[in-house]
Design a protein around this motif. Structure first.
Motif, PDB file in Angstrom:
ATOM      1  N   MET A  89    -110.460 -22.646 -10.750  1.00  0.00           N
ATOM      2  CA  MET A  89    -110.285 -21.503  -9.633  1.00  0.00           C
ATOM      3  C   MET A  89    -111.593 -20.575  -9.997  1.00  0.00           C
ATOM      4  O   MET A  89    -111.863 -19.765 -11.202  1.00  0.00           O
ATOM      5  N   LEU A  92    -108.360 -15.024  -8.801  1.00  0.00           N
ATOM      6  CA  LEU A  92    -106.825 -15.292  -8.852  1.00  0.00           C
ATOM      7  C   LEU A  92    -106.294 -14.163  -7.257  1.00  0.00           C
ATOM      8  O   LEU A  92    -104.926 -13.856  -7.736  1.00  0.00           O
ATOM      9  N   SER A  97    -104.774 -18.338  -5.232  1.00  0.00           N
ATOM     10  CA  SER A  97    -103.736 -18.239  -6.562  1.00  0.00           C
ATOM     11  C   SER A  97    -102.204 -18.487  -6.593  1.00  0.00           C
ATOM     12  O   SER A  97    -101.445 -18.912  -7.451  1.00  0.00           O
ATOM     13  N   ILE A 100    -100.856 -21.577  -8.019  1.00  0.00           N
ATOM     14  CA  ILE A 100    -100.966 -22.273  -9.453  1.00  0.00           C
ATOM     15  C   ILE A 100     -99.414 -22.754  -9.991  1.00  0.00           C
ATOM     16  O   ILE A 100     -99.861 -23.667 -10.817  1.00  0.00           O
ATOM     17  N   THR A 101     -98.520 -22.320 -10.359  1.00  0.00           N
ATOM     18  CA  THR A 101     -97.291 -21.858 -10.272  1.00  0.00           C
ATOM     19  C   THR A 101     -96.181 -22.241  -9.257  1.00  0.00           C
ATOM     20  O   THR A 101     -96.647 -21.853  -8.524  1.00  0.00           O
ATOM     21  N   TYR A 119    -106.109 -26.142 -16.630  1.00  0.00           N
ATOM     22  CA  TYR A 119    -106.765 -25.176 -15.570  1.00  0.00           C
ATOM     23  C   TYR A 119    -107.663 -23.913 -16.411  1.00  0.00           C
ATOM     24  O   TYR A 119    -107.707 -24.046 -17.543  1.00  0.00           O
ATOM     25  N   VAL A 121    -109.177 -20.534 -15.679  1.00  0.00           N
ATOM     26  CA  VAL A 121    -109.779 -19.508 -15.736  1.00  0.00           C
ATOM     27  C   VAL A 121    -110.864 -18.903 -16.311  1.00  0.00           C
ATOM     28  O   VAL A 121    -109.921 -18.244 -17.399  1.00  0.00           O
ATOM     29  N   LEU A 126    -108.974 -12.611 -15.203  1.00  0.00           N
ATOM     30  CA  LEU A 126    -107.201 -12.696 -15.656  1.00  0.00           C
ATOM     31  C   LEU A 126    -106.872 -11.483 -15.951  1.00  0.00           C
ATOM     32  O   LEU A 126    -105.380 -10.428 -15.546  1.00  0.00           O
ATOM     33  N   ASP A 141     -97.352 -14.947  -9.608  1.00  0.00           N
ATOM     34  CA  ASP A 141     -97.935 -16.370  -9.845  1.00  0.00           C
ATOM     35  C   ASP A 141     -98.521 -16.981 -10.638  1.00  0.00           C
ATOM     36  O   ASP A 141     -98.950 -18.104 -11.410  1.00  0.00           O
ATOM     37  N   PHE A 142     -99.329 -16.393 -11.654  1.00  0.00           N
ATOM     38  CA  PHE A 142    -100.634 -16.291 -12.668  1.00  0.00           C
ATOM     39  C   PHE A 142    -100.156 -16.240 -14.199  1.00  0.00           C
ATOM     40  O   PHE A 142    -100.845 -16.036 -14.626  1.00  0.00           O
ATOM     41  N   LEU A 145    -100.769 -18.057 -17.320  1.00  0.00           N
ATOM     42  CA  LEU A 145    -101.767 -18.360 -17.555  1.00  0.00           C
ATOM     43  C   LEU A 145    -102.447 -18.028 -19.127  1.00  0.00           C
ATOM     44  O   LEU A 145    -102.718 -18.091 -19.918  1.00  0.00           O
TER      45      LEU A 145
END
Ligand code: ZN
Length: 247
Positions: A89, A92, A97, A100-101, A119, A121, A126, A141-142, A145
């Motif tokens: 990545m 983000l 991003s 990502i999920t 992953y 990152v 983050l 979405d992230f 992480l």
């Protein structure tokens, strides 16, 4: 290395940070709000001698069948999302991003889109993104992480498995990072949103949307010169015509 651009289409984006689909040759850019940028959204898959890599994950949009676009694009190229071993990545922002999920609509639960991948990152990116949830960062979405076994939160610059180098550039977002992948005598360079389009490499300009536009401009110039000398293969995430460039 085999490089596969996973284009999700062209979009315009303006101050509202909404990505609106744009059909090249059909839609008219003049009809979009003043200041709209025309961009491709283009993650990449790279098959190296050791891994199946995915670099950035697209918008996270799904098709009519509910399949994530990045999954469909991989499948169209004969790659199962389950076979991806590493996801790299750059930063983000939501256009990078989104994939990502994925939320399972039946279970109402989120899962990593690449369940067998590690992953990578940047830790500060983050933290910044979770703190700064705004129109550019879509935290749902992230968020996962933060504490997941399959996530490596990188700090500063470093190496992954002796052949992937990452370097924190900041410049586009405060903790944006870029990657060099060296395998079988080739060097692939992914400059993320500091170096998003071929045209930007050749002209000196400062973009308003960057965190530090001057630094972006300087880095682009430096990479363009070094890449020419060292024969890099450039990947351009937002380029409509030239996703991959080789001198
Ligand atoms: Zn960005």
């Amino acid at each position: 290395m085999k490089i596969i651009p996973l284009g999700e289409g062209a979009f315009t984006v303006d101050k509202t940070k909404q990505f609106v689909p744009f059909k090249v040759g059909q839609d008219d850019l003049q009809q979009r709000p003043v200041g709209s940028l025309l961009v491709e959204i283009q993650p990449f898959a790279i098959i190296t001698s050791k891994d199946i890599l995915v670099i950035d994950t697209g918008l996270g949009f799904t098709n009519e069948d509910g399949v994530l676009q990045i999954h469909q694009n991989l499948l169209n190229n004969g790659i199962s999302p389950l076979d991806v071993t590493k996801v790299l990545m750059s930063h983000l922002h939501k256009d990078h991003s989104g994939g990502i999920t994925k939320k399972d609509t039946v279970l109402q639960q989120r899962f990593f889109s690449f369940p067998n991948a590690t992953y990578y990152v940047n830790k500060d990116e983050l933290a910044f993104a979770l703190d700064k949830a705004n129109t550019s960062y879509k935290t749902e979405d992230f968020e996962m992480l933060r504490n997941a076994e399959q996530v490596v939160l990188t700090e500063g610059d470093g190496m992954i498995d002796d052949y992937i180098r990452y370097e924190v550039t900041g410049a586009h977002s405060p903790f944006h990072q870029v990657f060099w992948i060296k395998d079988e005598g080739e060097t692939v360079f992914f400059g993320g949103d500091v170096a998003p389009q071929l045209q930007q490499m050749k002209s000196r300009f400062i973009a308003k949307y960057d965190f530090d536009g001057k630094k972006c401009m300087e880095l682009r110039q430096q990479w363009w010169e070094q890449g020419q000398k060292e024969n890099w293969i450039f990947l351009f995430y937002h380029d409509i015509k030239t996703p991959v460039f080789h001198f």
